[in-house]
Write a protein that holds these residues in place. Structure first.
Motif, mmCIF file in Angstrom:
data_model
loop_
_atom_site.group_PDB
_atom_site.id
_atom_site.type_symbol
_atom_site.label_atom_id
_atom_site.label_comp_id
_atom_site.label_asym_id
_atom_site.label_seq_id
_atom_site.Cartn_x
_atom_site.Cartn_y
_atom_site.Cartn_z
ATOM 1 N N ASP A 31 0.821 -1.219 0.000
ATOM 2 C CA ASP A 31 0.000 0.000 0.000
ATOM 3 C C ASP A 31 0.854 1.268 0.000
ATOM 4 O O ASP A 31 0.529 2.247 -0.683
ATOM 5 C CB ASP A 31 -0.968 0.026 1.185
ATOM 6 C CG ASP A 31 -2.176 -0.877 0.969
ATOM 7 O OD1 ASP A 31 -2.563 -1.079 -0.210
ATOM 8 O OD2 ASP A 31 -2.733 -1.369 1.965
ATOM 9 N N ILE A 32 1.958 1.258 0.725
ATOM 10 C CA ILE A 32 2.857 2.421 0.726
ATOM 11 C C ILE A 32 3.502 2.560 -0.656
ATOM 12 O O ILE A 32 3.592 3.670 -1.198
ATOM 13 C CB ILE A 32 3.953 2.288 1.813
ATOM 14 C CG1 ILE A 32 3.339 2.216 3.215
ATOM 15 C CG2 ILE A 32 4.967 3.435 1.700
ATOM 16 C CD1 ILE A 32 2.723 3.475 3.725
ATOM 17 N N ALA A 33 3.955 1.446 -1.231
ATOM 18 C CA ALA A 33 4.565 1.490 -2.568
ATOM 19 C C ALA A 33 3.576 2.039 -3.594
ATOM 20 O O ALA A 33 3.933 2.865 -4.447
ATOM 21 C CB ALA A 33 5.065 0.108 -2.975
ATOM 22 N N LEU A 76 1.158 5.931 5.633
ATOM 23 C CA LEU A 76 0.295 5.930 4.459
ATOM 24 C C LEU A 76 -0.515 7.227 4.402
ATOM 25 O O LEU A 76 -0.666 7.834 3.336
ATOM 26 C CB LEU A 76 -0.633 4.710 4.457
ATOM 27 C CG LEU A 76 -1.605 4.617 3.279
ATOM 28 C CD1 LEU A 76 -0.863 4.544 1.947
ATOM 29 C CD2 LEU A 76 -2.527 3.405 3.449
ATOM 30 N N GLY A 77 -0.985 7.667 5.541
ATOM 31 C CA GLY A 77 -1.728 8.919 5.605
ATOM 32 C C GLY A 77 -0.875 10.116 5.230
ATOM 33 O O GLY A 77 -1.341 11.044 4.572
ATOM 34 N N ARG A 78 0.376 10.082 5.632
ATOM 35 C CA ARG A 78 1.295 11.169 5.284
ATOM 36 C C ARG A 78 1.477 11.276 3.772
ATOM 37 O O ARG A 78 1.419 12.364 3.201
ATOM 38 C CB ARG A 78 2.632 10.934 5.981
ATOM 39 C CG ARG A 78 3.464 12.160 6.128
ATOM 40 C CD ARG A 78 4.566 11.930 7.132
ATOM 41 N NE ARG A 78 5.804 12.260 6.445
ATOM 42 C CZ ARG A 78 6.978 11.804 6.763
ATOM 43 N NH1 ARG A 78 7.104 10.948 7.748
ATOM 44 N NH2 ARG A 78 8.037 12.184 6.114
ATOM 45 N N VAL A 79 1.671 10.117 3.127
ATOM 46 C CA VAL A 79 1.819 10.100 1.667
ATOM 47 C C VAL A 79 0.491 10.483 1.018
ATOM 48 O O VAL A 79 0.458 11.251 0.050
ATOM 49 C CB VAL A 79 2.316 8.727 1.168
ATOM 50 C CG1 VAL A 79 2.442 8.715 -0.352
ATOM 51 C CG2 VAL A 79 3.647 8.358 1.808
ATOM 52 N N GLY A 80 -0.613 9.979 1.561
ATOM 53 C CA GLY A 80 -1.936 10.317 1.044
ATOM 54 C C GLY A 80 -2.204 11.809 1.116
ATOM 55 O O GLY A 80 -2.753 12.400 0.178
ATOM 56 N N PHE A 81 -1.816 12.428 2.226
ATOM 57 C CA PHE A 81 -1.976 13.876 2.376
ATOM 58 C C PHE A 81 -1.201 14.601 1.285
ATOM 59 O O PHE A 81 -1.710 15.548 0.666
ATOM 60 C CB PHE A 81 -1.505 14.325 3.764
ATOM 61 C CG PHE A 81 -1.557 15.817 3.960
ATOM 62 C CD1 PHE A 81 -2.752 16.444 4.287
ATOM 63 C CD2 PHE A 81 -0.420 16.584 3.800
ATOM 64 C CE1 PHE A 81 -2.806 17.814 4.452
ATOM 65 C CE2 PHE A 81 -0.464 17.962 3.956
ATOM 66 C CZ PHE A 81 -1.662 18.582 4.289
ATOM 67 N N GLU A 82 0.019 14.162 1.023
ATOM 68 C CA GLU A 82 0.849 14.783 -0.013
ATOM 69 C C GLU A 82 0.204 14.627 -1.395
ATOM 70 O O GLU A 82 0.197 15.560 -2.203
ATOM 71 C CB GLU A 82 2.264 14.189 0.000
ATOM 72 C CG GLU A 82 3.233 14.921 -0.877
ATOM 73 C CD GLU A 82 3.444 16.385 -0.488
ATOM 74 O OE1 GLU A 82 3.712 17.186 -1.406
ATOM 75 O OE2 GLU A 82 3.350 16.729 0.696
ATOM 76 N N ILE A 83 -0.356 13.459 -1.668
ATOM 77 C CA ILE A 83 -1.054 13.221 -2.943
ATOM 78 C C ILE A 83 -2.218 14.202 -3.094
ATOM 79 O O ILE A 83 -2.400 14.814 -4.147
ATOM 80 C CB ILE A 83 -1.544 11.766 -3.040
ATOM 81 C CG1 ILE A 83 -0.363 10.812 -3.176
ATOM 82 C CG2 ILE A 83 -2.530 11.579 -4.195
ATOM 83 C CD1 ILE A 83 -0.719 9.350 -2.976
#
Length: 142
Positions: A31-33, A76-83
């Protein structure tokens, strides 16, 4: 070993315009990838000057999170926020779940060899070993 992040940019008729891979030394859960690949794809679309984007992923976790804008308090939330922050740059953006068999080109690019921990793009040409995957994806689009 590391991780590969693959992307494919298609025009509105489904024709492949660009493929890319970013190979990194980090090892992430799937999921992170997928989230990192989505971020890579959106940054690429932004650099290309695109304004109407469909982000496809075979991670239902990621797509559900992005559509709902319900961001967990984890990596995952951190990357999602950036997206979601990058997504604000586009006139129109849609998040779409696709099954793995509809995501062959991006998956193939993520596993492209040789592994050399770099970012590479192909514009107007596709690595030879990816061509059959493009043909498979096109068959699924029609």
């Amino acid at each position: 070993m590391g991780c590969g992040l693959g992307l494919v940019v298609r025009d509105n008729s489904g024709r492949v315009e660009r493929v890319g891979v970013q190979q990194v030394r980090d090892r992430w859960c799937p999921d992170i990838a997928e989230a990192k690949a989505a971020e890579f794809g959106l940054r690429t679309a932004l650099q290309m000057g695109l304004d109407n984007v469909v982000l496809e992923s075979d991670s239902s976790t990621l797509i559900t999170m992005l559509k709902s804008k319900s961001i967990p308090a984890n990596y995952l939330g951190r990357v999602g926020f950036e997206i979601l922050e990058i997504a604000k740059s586009f006139t129109c953006i849609r998040f779409s779940f696709v099954r793995r068999d509809g995501n062959c080109v991006a998956h193939g690019m993520a596993h492209l060899m040789p592994l050399d921990y770099s970012t590479r793009f192909w514009v107007g040409a596709i690595p030879e070993r990816i061509v059959p995957l493009v043909e498979t994806d096109v068959a699924l689009l029609t």
